[in-house]
Design an enzyme around this catalytic site. Sequence first.
Site, PDB file in Angstrom:
ATOM      1  N   ASP A 195      -3.100  13.768   9.097  1.00 61.49           N
ATOM      2  CA  ASP A 195      -4.418  13.587   8.477  1.00 61.49           C
ATOM      3  C   ASP A 195      -5.184  14.895   8.667  1.00 61.49           C
ATOM      4  O   ASP A 195      -5.571  15.246   9.794  1.00 61.49           O
ATOM      5  CB  ASP A 195      -5.152  12.402   9.114  1.00 61.49           C
ATOM      6  CG  ASP A 195      -6.418  12.049   8.332  1.00 61.49           C
ATOM      7  OD1 ASP A 195      -7.170  12.973   7.969  1.00 61.49           O
ATOM      8  OD2 ASP A 195      -6.640  10.849   8.089  1.00 61.49           O
ATOM      9  N   ILE A 196      -5.381  15.607   7.577  1.00 65.10           N
ATOM     10  CA  ILE A 196      -5.959  16.962   7.670  1.00 65.10           C
ATOM     11  C   ILE A 196      -7.423  16.887   8.080  1.00 65.10           C
ATOM     12  O   ILE A 196      -7.876  17.603   8.982  1.00 65.10           O
ATOM     13  CB  ILE A 196      -5.779  17.694   6.319  1.00 65.10           C
ATOM     14  CG1 ILE A 196      -4.283  17.864   6.066  1.00 65.10           C
ATOM     15  CG2 ILE A 196      -6.484  19.040   6.321  1.00 65.10           C
ATOM     16  CD1 ILE A 196      -3.902  18.185   4.653  1.00 65.10           C
ATOM     17  N   LYS A 251     -12.416   9.021  11.505  1.00 64.60           N
ATOM     18  CA  LYS A 251     -11.888  10.376  11.356  1.00 64.60           C
ATOM     19  C   LYS A 251     -12.640  11.385  12.214  1.00 64.60           C
ATOM     20  O   LYS A 251     -12.135  12.460  12.499  1.00 64.60           O
ATOM     21  CB  LYS A 251     -11.926  10.790   9.896  1.00 64.60           C
ATOM     22  CG  LYS A 251     -11.160   9.804   9.000  1.00 64.60           C
ATOM     23  CD  LYS A 251     -10.323  10.491   7.985  1.00 64.60           C
ATOM     24  CE  LYS A 251      -9.625   9.455   7.114  1.00 64.60           C
ATOM     25  NZ  LYS A 251      -8.580  10.038   6.270  1.00 64.60           N
ATOM     26  N   ASN A 306       0.035  11.700  -6.755  1.00 57.47           N
ATOM     27  CA  ASN A 306      -1.057  10.811  -7.157  1.00 57.47           C
ATOM     28  C   ASN A 306      -1.857  11.464  -8.278  1.00 57.47           C
ATOM     29  O   ASN A 306      -1.574  12.592  -8.681  1.00 57.47           O
ATOM     30  CB  ASN A 306      -1.940  10.450  -5.950  1.00 57.47           C
ATOM     31  CG  ASN A 306      -2.599  11.667  -5.365  1.00 57.47           C
ATOM     32  OD1 ASN A 306      -3.424  12.301  -6.003  1.00 57.47           O
ATOM     33  ND2 ASN A 306      -2.215  12.033  -4.147  1.00 57.47           N
ATOM     34  N   ASP A 354      -0.580   9.794   1.848  1.00 59.87           N
ATOM     35  CA  ASP A 354      -0.574   9.253   3.204  1.00 59.87           C
ATOM     36  C   ASP A 354       0.825   9.291   3.827  1.00 59.87           C
ATOM     37  O   ASP A 354       0.956   9.392   5.033  1.00 59.87           O
ATOM     38  CB  ASP A 354      -1.097   7.810   3.187  1.00 59.87           C
ATOM     39  CG  ASP A 354      -2.600   7.778   2.935  1.00 59.87           C
ATOM     40  OD1 ASP A 354      -3.303   8.595   3.555  1.00 59.87           O
ATOM     41  OD2 ASP A 354      -3.065   6.967   2.105  1.00 59.87           O
ATOM     42  N   LYS A 373      20.405  16.256  -5.142  1.00 56.71           N
ATOM     43  CA  LYS A 373      19.781  15.183  -5.927  1.00 56.71           C
ATOM     44  C   LYS A 373      20.467  13.843  -5.624  1.00 56.71           C
ATOM     45  O   LYS A 373      21.692  13.780  -5.545  1.00 56.71           O
ATOM     46  CB  LYS A 373      19.945  15.536  -7.415  1.00 56.71           C
ATOM     47  CG  LYS A 373      19.270  14.586  -8.354  1.00 56.71           C
ATOM     48  CD  LYS A 373      19.498  15.024  -9.793  1.00 56.71           C
ATOM     49  CE  LYS A 373      19.061  13.916 -10.731  1.00 56.71           C
ATOM     50  NZ  LYS A 373      19.506  14.162 -12.091  1.00 56.71           N
ATOM     51  N   LYS A 420     -14.793   4.845   7.963  1.00 60.12           N
ATOM     52  CA  LYS A 420     -13.888   5.996   7.831  1.00 60.12           C
ATOM     53  C   LYS A 420     -14.470   7.222   8.533  1.00 60.12           C
ATOM     54  O   LYS A 420     -13.760   7.973   9.190  1.00 60.12           O
ATOM     55  CB  LYS A 420     -13.659   6.294   6.341  1.00 60.12           C
ATOM     56  CG  LYS A 420     -12.410   7.063   6.051  1.00 60.12           C
ATOM     57  CD  LYS A 420     -12.059   7.042   4.559  1.00 60.12           C
ATOM     58  CE  LYS A 420     -11.322   5.778   4.156  1.00 60.12           C
ATOM     59  NZ  LYS A 420     -10.954   5.742   2.733  1.00 60.12           N
TER      60      LYS A 420
HETATM   61  N1  CTP Z   1      -7.442  13.018   4.173  1.00 64.02           N
HETATM   62  C1  CTP Z   1      -6.791  14.085   4.733  1.00 64.02           C
HETATM   63  N2  CTP Z   1      -5.472  13.960   5.090  1.00 64.02           N
HETATM   64  C2  CTP Z   1      -4.814  12.797   4.897  1.00 64.02           C
HETATM   65  C3  CTP Z   1      -5.484  11.702   4.305  1.00 64.02           C
HETATM   66  C4  CTP Z   1      -6.796  11.848   3.954  1.00 64.02           C
HETATM   67  O1  CTP Z   1      -7.393  15.142   4.909  1.00 64.02           O
HETATM   68  N3  CTP Z   1      -3.555  12.701   5.245  1.00 64.02           N
HETATM   69  C5  CTP Z   1      -8.876  13.156   3.844  1.00 64.02           C
HETATM   70  C6  CTP Z   1      -9.193  13.198   2.381  1.00 64.02           C
HETATM   71  O2  CTP Z   1      -9.210  14.506   1.900  1.00 64.02           O
HETATM   72  C7  CTP Z   1     -10.571  12.556   2.350  1.00 64.02           C
HETATM   73  C8  CTP Z   1     -10.563  11.571   3.487  1.00 64.02           C
HETATM   74  O3  CTP Z   1      -9.525  12.007   4.346  1.00 64.02           O
HETATM   75  O4  CTP Z   1     -11.573  13.511   2.665  1.00 64.02           O
HETATM   76  C9  CTP Z   1     -10.393  10.128   3.101  1.00 64.02           C
HETATM   77  O5  CTP Z   1      -9.094   9.841   2.779  1.00 64.02           O
HETATM   78  P1  CTP Z   1      -8.534   8.389   2.408  1.00 64.02           P
HETATM   79  O6  CTP Z   1      -7.122   8.601   2.011  1.00 64.02           O
HETATM   80  O7  CTP Z   1      -9.441   7.763   1.433  1.00 64.02           O
HETATM   81  O8  CTP Z   1      -8.653   7.653   3.761  1.00 64.02           O
HETATM   82  P2  CTP Z   1      -7.597   6.821   4.549  1.00 64.02           P
HETATM   83  O9  CTP Z   1      -7.853   7.110   5.967  1.00 64.02           O
HETATM   84  O10 CTP Z   1      -6.225   7.107   4.029  1.00 64.02           O
HETATM   85  O11 CTP Z   1      -8.001   5.342   4.260  1.00 64.02           O
HETATM   86  P3  CTP Z   1      -7.515   4.306   3.111  1.00 64.02           P
HETATM   87  O12 CTP Z   1      -6.405   4.967   2.331  1.00 64.02           O
HETATM   88  O13 CTP Z   1      -7.118   3.142   3.864  1.00 64.02           O
HETATM   89  O14 CTP Z   1      -8.748   4.096   2.265  1.00 64.02           O
END
Ligand code: CTP
Length: 405
Positions: free
Chosen positions: A309-310, A346, A212, A280, A290, A342
């Site tokens: 999700d960290i 989380k 990304n 994600d 490859k 969120k």
């Molecule tokens: N984050 C994380 N690990 C992941 C995804 C997200 O640690 N696998 C953390 C990001 O570093 C950020 C927060 O979660 O601090 C928000 O992430 P975001 O991707 O915006 O939230 P999502 O839960 O994926 O929601 P959406 O994509 O639906 O907005």
Amino acid sequence: MSHALTGRKVLLIVGGGIAAYKSLELVRRLAERGVETRAILTAAGSHFVTPLSLASLTGNKVHQDLFSLTDEAEMGHIELSRWADLVVVAPATADLMAKMAHGHANDLASTALMATDKPVLIAPAMNVRMWTHAATQRNLATLLADGIHVVGPDDGAMACGEFGPGRMAEPDVIAAEIARLLSGAGPLSGYRALVTAGPTLEPIDPVRFIANRSSGKQGYAIARALAEAGAQTTLVSGPVALAAPPRVKLVKVETAREMLAACESALPADIAVCAAAVADWRTEDLPNAKIKKTAGKAVPELRLVENPDILKTLAQLSKGRPRLVIGFAAETHDVIAHATEKRARKGCDWIIANDVSAATGVMGGDQNTVHLISAGAREDWPLLSKDEVARQLAARIARHFAGAA
Ligand code: CTP
């Protein structure tokens, strides 16, 4: 006599101004604190103080020439710029500030300033009109945004007969600021911080990946600000084009799973700030060869599975949870509502919500408008540079631990 700063090293760059005589006094103040100093004397500086005075007071050879064969053989300019724990420019003339702000590297002083990986403190000294000139003030703003520390200038009578801001800060004041920066004493000293930053790369096969557009700027700025506030800081970063901030332990990772593992090994921590744009999903299977586009064969289909999700993992640790877990919410619409949801989902303490819709230019840009959402409260911050958001956040965290907020 041993002192808290014994063995610490300062590279002092003496620019060309009448205040240069005060840098001789500064060297003595530093020596009293056990700090070892090496000096670079600019060509202009050598009109005000002699290399001999600086060499006598520092007890080290004075560096003056970028292209000196003997100097380069003994200690090259790159090595010199890294030898120190802190680089101090005193006096910092209008010209030196301009060079620093614009990234010039055409003499030993400016090259060392560009090559260093250490914090830099400047003590400006110049005529009052030069100091208040729009160009100098623009350069000052740039230097502050780059994380350069500034001490002074003072108000007062100047050698040129005018009166106003422009006098270099007194050696004692500069020495105290150096001591503060060297000892890492700040409102967060004694605290441990963990920061995630940048994107993650999720391989599709040995040569392709999903990624990304995260630049890592905000996360790196936060790690730098926490370290500057005294926190012992680990930065776990996906691939970005940024250098490690001073005094920050940088752990480089690629995938979300590596990022989680690196975060877990960086624990215990008091503070965790998750600023990474973690992918994600990752592909379910990872072929070790490859994927070929063979004529007539169907287009490959990627099956994705969810990444850990960290932020959520850290926020929901039953043992060893950081005391303050902070996440980011990058939203394109209904920013506050989504971010509030969120935060609850989380389980983190604070969410820093920002609007990343294309019109804001936040993604990859240098500025950010954020909202800090905590349990039942919301703070709307003004439009700030990412560096300033980071410094405000570090200060806000310090206030939180001090019990003030
Ligand atoms: N984050 C994380 N690990 C992941 C995804 C997200 O640690 N696998 C953390 C990001 O570093 C950020 C927060 O979660 O601090 C928000 O992430 P975001 O991707 O915006 O939230 P999502 O839960 O994926 O929601 P959406 O994509 O639906 O907005």
